[in-house]
Design an enzyme around this catalytic site. Structure first.
Site: not given
Length: 173
Positions: A96-97
């Site tokens: 993800c981020s």
């Protein structure tokens, strides 16, 4: 004297928060029950795996790793995933981020019987921070990285930050 003390206390608190490392952040939000893989290791040609993007559609459209399969976070459907990827022994890397949402998805996969699941340490931000290529929805290399939120964007050191349009998200990455 009181003002100086308040100022110094405020400066000390700000300094402590500003010096938080990525390790500290991930330890604070993750249970660390999914092993991490470094961006350097994932980038090696010998690393063969399915790469899963556990972010929202607007994030994936702006920026993602080459050949990453979008699975989402909010609307992730485990049954759909299991149908598409029935081999529970295949190597899987979720990102993800920064590595917080991806741990949640990786845990779901682990509980469903997938045996070789890893979480990308530092996520797409760390990937870009190490100068690895990122791609947009047209599968063209881009320097733009969707930051999820202004609060989390401080962890992205390289690339062009793209902020969410109308989002107040700040508690997950």
């Amino acid at each position: 004297m009181k003002i100086r003390l308040i100022f110094l206390l405020g400066l000390f608190t700000f300094t402590l928060q500003a010096q938080e490392s990525l390790d500290d952040l991930l330890k604070r939000y993750n249970k660390n029950d999914i092993p991490y893989i470094s961006v350097q290791e994932l980038a090696m040609p010998k690393t063969k795996c399915i790469i899963l993007d556990a972010r929202e559609p607007e994030e994936y459209e702006v920026s993602h790793l080459k050949d990453a399969v979008f699975i989402g976070y909010t609307h992730f459907k485990l049954n759909n995933f299991m149908t598409k990827f029935p081999n529970t022994d295949e190597a899987i890397v979720v990102y993800c981020s920064l590595g917080i949402r991806s741990e949640t998805i990786a845990n779901q996969l682990k509980k469903a019987g997938y045996t070789n699941v890893q979480n990308l340490y530092g996520g797409i931000f760390e990937w870009k921070n190490h100068d690895f290529s990122i791609y947009n929805s047209e599968d063209k290399e881009t320097d733009s990285i969707h930051t999820y939120s202004k609060a989390w964007s401080k962890w992205l050191k390289k690339g062009q930050k793209v902020y969410p349009k109308l989002s107040t998200k700040s508690n997950q990455n």
